[in-house]
Design a protein around this motif. Structure first.
Motif, mmCIF file in Angstrom:
data_model
loop_
_atom_site.group_PDB
_atom_site.id
_atom_site.type_symbol
_atom_site.label_atom_id
_atom_site.label_comp_id
_atom_site.label_asym_id
_atom_site.label_seq_id
_atom_site.Cartn_x
_atom_site.Cartn_y
_atom_site.Cartn_z
ATOM 1 N N ARG A 93 4.035 10.620 -6.280
ATOM 2 C CA ARG A 93 4.158 10.735 -4.829
ATOM 3 C C ARG A 93 4.476 9.389 -4.172
ATOM 4 N NH1 ARG A 93 1.034 15.263 -2.886
ATOM 5 N NH2 ARG A 93 1.462 16.948 -4.367
ATOM 6 N N ARG A 94 3.944 8.292 -4.755
ATOM 7 C CA ARG A 94 4.169 6.998 -4.131
ATOM 8 C C ARG A 94 5.583 6.480 -4.371
ATOM 9 N NH1 ARG A 94 4.706 3.253 -7.800
ATOM 10 N NH2 ARG A 94 3.657 3.360 -9.811
ATOM 11 N N ASP A 95 6.326 7.166 -5.203
ATOM 12 C CA ASP A 95 7.701 6.758 -5.512
ATOM 13 C C ASP A 95 8.621 7.266 -4.411
ATOM 14 O OD1 ASP A 95 10.191 6.227 -6.475
ATOM 15 O OD2 ASP A 95 9.986 7.397 -8.319
ATOM 16 N N ILE A 134 -4.262 14.133 -11.732
ATOM 17 C CA ILE A 134 -4.152 13.865 -10.304
ATOM 18 C C ILE A 134 -3.595 12.471 -10.059
ATOM 19 C CG2 ILE A 134 -5.475 13.589 -8.168
ATOM 20 C CD1 ILE A 134 -7.317 15.812 -9.189
ATOM 21 N N ALA A 135 -4.046 11.500 -10.842
ATOM 22 C CA ALA A 135 -3.513 10.147 -10.687
ATOM 23 C C ALA A 135 -2.034 10.106 -11.031
ATOM 24 C CB ALA A 135 -4.296 9.172 -11.568
ATOM 25 N N GLY A 136 -1.627 10.890 -12.036
ATOM 26 C CA GLY A 136 -0.205 10.962 -12.374
ATOM 27 C C GLY A 136 0.608 11.527 -11.232
ATOM 28 N N ILE A 146 0.846 -1.188 0.000
ATOM 29 C CA ILE A 146 0.000 0.000 0.000
ATOM 30 C C ILE A 146 0.884 1.241 0.000
ATOM 31 C CG2 ILE A 146 -1.831 1.255 1.169
ATOM 32 C CD1 ILE A 146 -2.547 -1.544 0.054
ATOM 33 N N THR A 147 0.795 2.015 -1.048
ATOM 34 C CA THR A 147 1.586 3.237 -1.133
ATOM 35 C C THR A 147 0.719 4.469 -1.321
ATOM 36 O OG1 THR A 147 1.831 2.936 -3.511
ATOM 37 C CG2 THR A 147 3.568 2.033 -2.121
ATOM 38 N N ALA A 148 -0.566 4.269 -1.601
ATOM 39 C CA ALA A 148 -1.421 5.416 -1.906
ATOM 40 C C ALA A 148 -2.869 5.082 -1.597
ATOM 41 C CB ALA A 148 -1.274 5.810 -3.371
ATOM 42 N N VAL A 149 -3.647 6.145 -1.355
ATOM 43 C CA VAL A 149 -5.065 6.005 -1.020
ATOM 44 C C VAL A 149 -5.836 7.098 -1.744
ATOM 45 C CG1 VAL A 149 -6.779 6.111 0.847
ATOM 46 C CG2 VAL A 149 -4.541 5.056 1.265
ATOM 47 N N VAL A 150 -6.981 6.741 -2.310
ATOM 48 C CA VAL A 150 -7.919 7.708 -2.873
ATOM 49 C C VAL A 150 -9.195 7.619 -2.057
ATOM 50 C CG1 VAL A 150 -9.265 8.405 -4.876
ATOM 51 C CG2 VAL A 150 -6.947 7.519 -5.192
#
Length: 307
Positions: free
Chosen positions: A131-133, A124-126, A58-62
């Protein structure tokens, strides 16, 4: 397996729209209902529920703020938990003004990743993918000679902007920089000087000692052309000052004959947020800064040069 992104929603249409965009960005969306978010966030718990997700990370949440569960308190709790777990977080706001009183706080918590009705989800997804990197702070996004004398201007992959005073090492003789070449992975750059010397500069060595944008330094050291290490002076790495940045933005906006309201209309950034930036109470991300600069009609570098 692609990095997993938790998609917190109870609305099928919302889920479908975001799922398609996230998959395009090489991320694997995993839908979680808002009332189960806290219990299903960690990788271990997700694996327990779905054995096929054994390598899920898990690296990101929407978070769908339009879900039935969310009022202001519940939404802040969900966003706060996500950020406390160090996940890059997007909040997607619904139509209307239900969360107007906490939008500034959401902007701060999410680093500007607040999707409003009509937002470009791919953009935004880009940004979320970047950000998750976790390695992005160790890569150069941009490195150039500063518009101010005797400095280099570095922008790292996480949006950190730094001014590097010359000489950057004992091997830097201060002669004109003829070219700057980013190496293949952008973790380092080679500077060719007018004297014929070449200097190698690593992105990981230019992170501010005070932890700019939340990153702690490993020491601001530079490698010269001979390969021998040198140390930067105490003033060799300067974090961009939020107050001066805000004053510079205000100066450029007024020079362009724009009101804060007009700038808000052009950028989609709410006027109170622009006011906070100009007052020096909030330092914007590089993406937000680029949007503001473009709407004013100047380059991002022109804004940073006023620091």
């Amino acid at each position: 397996m692609f990095p997993t992104v938790l998609l917190v929603s109870d609305r099928p249409q919302f889920e479908d729209a975001w799922r398609n965009v996230l998959v395009e960005m090489a991320m694997e969306p995993r839908v979680v209902r808002p009332d189960a978010f806290a219990q299903s966030f960690t990788p271990a718990q997700i694996v327990a529920q779905d054995p096929s997700a054994s390598s899920a990370r898990i690296t990101a949440v929407v978070i769908d703020a339009g879900a039935a569960l969310y009022d202001e308190d519940e939404l802040l709790a969900a966003v706060g938990l996500s950020r406390a777990m160090r996940a890059a977080t997007v909040v997607a706001l619904p139509e209307g003004r239900a969360f107007a009183s906490i939008e500034d706080l959401l902007e701060d918590l999410c680093g500007g990743l607040v999707a409003r009705p009509g937002s470009d989800l791919r953009r935004i997804a880009g940004a979320l993918a970047r950000r998750r990197d976790g390695e992005r702070a160790k890569r150069f996004e941009y490195l150039t000679v500063s518009p101010r004398p005797s400095e280099l201007l570095a922008v790292l992959g996480d949006g950190t902007a730094l001014l590097l005073s010359r000489p950057v090492s004992d091997e830097d003789d201060g002669s004109e920089v003829e070219s700057i070449t980013l190496e293949g992975d952008a973790h380092s750059a080679t500077l060719k000087l007018g004297s014929g010397r070449e200097l190698s500069l690593r992105a990981s060595s230019v992170v501010s000692a005070n932890g700019v944008n939340g990153h702690k330094t490993n020491g601001a050291t530079f490698t010269g052309g001979t390969g021998s290490p040198g140390s930067a002076s105490a003033s060799g790495v300067l974090a961009v000052d939020g107050a001066r940045l805000g004053a510079r933005l205000r100066e450029l906006r007024l020079a362009a004959g724009l009101t804060q309201a007009e700038l808000a209309r052009r950028t989609g950034i709410h006027r109170p947020n622009i006011a906070r930036v100009e007052a020096g109470r909030h330092t914007p991300s590089l993406e937000t800064l680029a949007r503001l600069a473009s709407a004013i009609g100047v380059s991002t570098t022109a804004v940073l040069a006023g620091e």
